[in-house]
Design a protein around this motif. Structure first.
Motif, PDB file in Angstrom:
ATOM      1  N   ALA A   1      43.035 -11.996  92.763  1.00 23.64           N
ATOM      2  CA  ALA A   1      43.283 -12.765  93.986  1.00 23.64           C
ATOM      3  C   ALA A   1      44.106 -14.006  93.680  1.00 23.64           C
ATOM      4  O   ALA A   1      45.005 -14.360  94.457  1.00 23.64           O
ATOM      5  N   SER A   2      43.838 -14.647  92.565  1.00 25.20           N
ATOM      6  CA  SER A   2      44.568 -15.880  92.249  1.00 25.20           C
ATOM      7  C   SER A   2      46.037 -15.619  91.932  1.00 25.20           C
ATOM      8  O   SER A   2      46.873 -16.507  92.096  1.00 25.20           O
ATOM      9  N   ILE A   3      46.372 -14.401  91.522  1.00 25.74           N
ATOM     10  CA  ILE A   3      47.761 -14.047  91.226  1.00 25.74           C
ATOM     11  C   ILE A   3      48.574 -13.851  92.507  1.00 25.74           C
ATOM     12  O   ILE A   3      49.783 -14.063  92.509  1.00 25.74           O
ATOM     13  N   ARG A   4      47.914 -13.461  93.585  1.00 28.50           N
ATOM     14  CA  ARG A   4      48.609 -13.146  94.839  1.00 28.50           C
ATOM     15  C   ARG A   4      49.470 -14.303  95.323  1.00 28.50           C
ATOM     16  O   ARG A   4      49.258 -15.449  94.949  1.00 28.50           O
ATOM     17  N   SER A   5      50.417 -13.988  96.205  1.00 30.41           N
ATOM     18  CA  SER A   5      51.402 -14.992  96.619  1.00 30.41           C
ATOM     19  C   SER A   5      51.103 -15.628  97.981  1.00 30.41           C
ATOM     20  O   SER A   5      51.989 -16.214  98.572  1.00 30.41           O
ATOM     21  N   GLU A   6      49.896 -15.512  98.469  1.00 26.24           N
ATOM     22  CA  GLU A   6      49.574 -16.118  99.757  1.00 26.24           C
ATOM     23  C   GLU A   6      49.288 -17.606  99.598  1.00 26.24           C
ATOM     24  O   GLU A   6      49.227 -18.114  98.502  1.00 26.24           O
ATOM     25  N   LYS A   7      49.083 -18.264 100.736  1.00 25.53           N
ATOM     26  CA  LYS A   7      49.039 -19.724 100.720  1.00 25.53           C
ATOM     27  C   LYS A   7      47.741 -20.295 100.142  1.00 25.53           C
ATOM     28  O   LYS A   7      47.779 -21.060  99.188  1.00 25.53           O
ATOM     29  N   THR A   8      46.584 -19.942 100.714  1.00 25.53           N
ATOM     30  CA  THR A   8      45.325 -20.523 100.251  1.00 25.53           C
ATOM     31  C   THR A   8      44.529 -19.501  99.455  1.00 25.53           C
ATOM     32  O   THR A   8      44.725 -18.296  99.595  1.00 25.53           O
ATOM     33  N   MET A   9      43.602 -19.997  98.655  1.00 23.86           N
ATOM     34  CA  MET A   9      42.756 -19.112  97.846  1.00 23.86           C
ATOM     35  C   MET A   9      41.862 -18.263  98.738  1.00 23.86           C
ATOM     36  O   MET A   9      41.573 -17.110  98.412  1.00 23.86           O
ATOM     37  N   ALA A  10      41.437 -18.789  99.871  1.00 21.19           N
ATOM     38  CA  ALA A  10      40.601 -18.006 100.790  1.00 21.19           C
ATOM     39  C   ALA A  10      41.381 -16.802 101.324  1.00 21.19           C
ATOM     40  O   ALA A  10      40.848 -15.690 101.404  1.00 21.19           O
ATOM     41  N   ASN A  11      42.657 -17.021 101.687  1.00 21.13           N
ATOM     42  CA  ASN A  11      43.495 -15.905 102.152  1.00 21.13           C
ATOM     43  C   ASN A  11      43.717 -14.884 101.043  1.00 21.13           C
ATOM     44  O   ASN A  11      43.664 -13.676 101.276  1.00 21.13           O
ATOM     45  N   LYS A  12      43.993 -15.386  99.847  1.00 20.99           N
ATOM     46  CA  LYS A  12      44.211 -14.492  98.703  1.00 20.99           C
ATOM     47  C   LYS A  12      42.975 -13.649  98.430  1.00 20.99           C
ATOM     48  O   LYS A  12      43.056 -12.431  98.235  1.00 20.99           O
ATOM     49  N   LEU A  13      41.816 -14.308  98.416  1.00 17.12           N
ATOM     50  CA  LEU A  13      40.559 -13.617  98.131  1.00 17.12           C
ATOM     51  C   LEU A  13      40.226 -12.614  99.225  1.00 17.12           C
ATOM     52  O   LEU A  13      39.797 -11.490  98.930  1.00 17.12           O
ATOM     53  N   ALA A  14      40.452 -12.984 100.472  1.00 19.44           N
ATOM     54  CA  ALA A  14      40.169 -12.073 101.584  1.00 19.44           C
ATOM     55  C   ALA A  14      41.022 -10.819 101.496  1.00 19.44           C
ATOM     56  O   ALA A  14      40.514  -9.697 101.651  1.00 19.44           O
ATOM     57  N   SER A  15      42.305 -10.987 101.224  1.00 16.13           N
ATOM     58  CA  SER A  15      43.171  -9.802 101.154  1.00 16.13           C
ATOM     59  C   SER A  15      42.868  -8.951  99.930  1.00 16.13           C
ATOM     60  O   SER A  15      42.943  -7.721  99.994  1.00 16.13           O
ATOM     61  N   GLU A  16      42.469  -9.575  98.826  1.00 14.42           N
ATOM     62  CA  GLU A  16      42.105  -8.796  97.635  1.00 14.42           C
ATOM     63  C   GLU A  16      40.799  -8.036  97.860  1.00 14.42           C
ATOM     64  O   GLU A  16      40.673  -6.875  97.456  1.00 14.42           O
ATOM     65  N   ILE A  17      39.840  -8.656  98.515  1.00 14.26           N
ATOM     66  CA  ILE A  17      38.579  -7.973  98.826  1.00 14.26           C
ATOM     67  C   ILE A  17      38.835  -6.819  99.791  1.00 14.26           C
ATOM     68  O   ILE A  17      38.291  -5.721  99.612  1.00 14.26           O
ATOM     69  N   TRP A  18      39.687  -7.050 100.784  1.00 11.72           N
ATOM     70  CA  TRP A  18      39.998  -5.986 101.740  1.00 11.72           C
ATOM     71  C   TRP A  18      40.695  -4.816 101.044  1.00 11.72           C
ATOM     72  O   TRP A  18      40.404  -3.651 101.310  1.00 11.72           O
ATOM     73  N   ASP A  19      41.642  -5.127 100.144  1.00  9.86           N
ATOM     74  CA  ASP A  19      42.320  -4.062  99.395  1.00  9.86           C
ATOM     75  C   ASP A  19      41.343  -3.305  98.499  1.00  9.86           C
ATOM     76  O   ASP A  19      41.422  -2.079  98.380  1.00  9.86           O
ATOM     77  N   ALA A  20      40.416  -4.029  97.870  1.00 13.78           N
ATOM     78  CA  ALA A  20      39.420  -3.366  97.022  1.00 13.78           C
ATOM     79  C   ALA A  20      38.494  -2.497  97.864  1.00 13.78           C
ATOM     80  O   ALA A  20      38.079  -1.421  97.432  1.00 13.78           O
ATOM     81  N   PHE A  21      38.181  -2.945  99.084  1.00 16.79           N
ATOM     82  CA  PHE A  21      37.353  -2.153  99.995  1.00 16.79           C
ATOM     83  C   PHE A  21      38.040  -0.836 100.331  1.00 16.79           C
ATOM     84  O   PHE A  21      37.398   0.205 100.433  1.00 16.79           O
ATOM     85  N   GLN A  22      39.358  -0.882 100.469  1.00 20.35           N
ATOM     86  CA  GLN A  22      40.124   0.320 100.781  1.00 20.35           C
ATOM     87  C   GLN A  22      40.571   1.076  99.532  1.00 20.35           C
ATOM     88  O   GLN A  22      41.397   1.972  99.614  1.00 20.35           O
ATOM     89  N   GLU A  23      40.057   0.690  98.372  1.00 22.60           N
ATOM     90  CA  GLU A  23      40.364   1.294  97.076  1.00 22.60           C
ATOM     91  C   GLU A  23      41.850   1.227  96.740  1.00 22.60           C
ATOM     92  O   GLU A  23      42.449   2.173  96.253  1.00 22.60           O
ATOM     93  N   GLN A  24      42.440   0.054  97.008  1.00 20.72           N
ATOM     94  CA  GLN A  24      43.803  -0.234  96.598  1.00 20.72           C
ATOM     95  C   GLN A  24      43.794  -1.627  95.997  1.00 20.72           C
ATOM     96  O   GLN A  24      42.743  -2.187  95.793  1.00 20.72           O
ATOM     97  N   GLY A  25      44.933  -2.151  95.720  1.00 20.23           N
ATOM     98  CA  GLY A  25      44.991  -3.521  95.232  1.00 20.23           C
ATOM     99  C   GLY A  25      44.965  -3.603  93.717  1.00 20.23           C
ATOM    100  O   GLY A  25      44.699  -2.636  93.015  1.00 20.23           O
TER     101      GLY A  25
END
Length: 159
Positions: free
Chosen positions: A111-135
């Motif tokens: 999540a910290s590697i991602r290019s989004e603005k805040t850590m909360a956004n990065k973490l949310a999108s990484e968790i969502w991708d992991a939920f969908q077995e991607q990322g």
């Protein structure tokens, strides 16, 4: 025995969900002892997941996080072992406690590697991708499993 068995740390439940696993995750997010900031990041990430998920998704954001964590859990790892002048990668199964820790660290580091603005956004999108077995976290888990599968011939050298 020479090694002393490590005592397992007991985590207090978090204030919002009353779940010790959340506290453990927040402890991994935390930097410089700022636990309130880490809680805010985690809770904001769960709010973002609520906004990301579709209306047809009946699971709560906490259940999505737990499923994403489960999808990012590696079950085997490779450890180096010195055998006759060369290093061999020996596949070793991981204990359940270490599995959870590795999954948490994978999710946070990816999540910290991602290019989004805040850590909360990065973490949310990484968790969502992991939920969908991607990322990235799930890809890293699969890479760990591929390395273990490639070195399966050395599994009898376990220690």
């Amino acid at each position: 025995m020479r090694k002393v068995k490590k005592r397992r740390k007991i985590y207090l439940p978090d204030p919002k969900f009353n779940d010790p696993l959340v506290t453990r995750f927040v402890n991994h997010i935390m930097k410089n002892g700022k636990k309130n900031v880490a809680y805010k990041i985690f809770y904001d990430a769960l709010k973002k997941i609520d906004s990301i998920k579709k209306e047809k998704e009946e699971k709560s954001s906490l259940e999505i996080w737990k499923k994403g964590l489960k999808n990012a859990m590696p079950y085997v790892e490779v450890r180096s072992r010195r055998m006759g002048g060369s290093n061999i990668q020996v596949p070793v199964p991981i204990s359940s406690n270490s599995r959870i820790t590795k999954a948490m660290k994978l999710l946070i580091s990816c999540a910290s590697i991602r290019s989004e603005k805040t850590m909360a956004n990065k973490l949310a999108s990484e968790i969502w991708d992991a939920f969908q077995e991607q990322g990235e976290a799930v890809k890293r888990k699969e890479n760990i499993h591929k390395m273990a599968e490639a070195n399966k011939a050395f599994s009898h050298f376990r220690f």
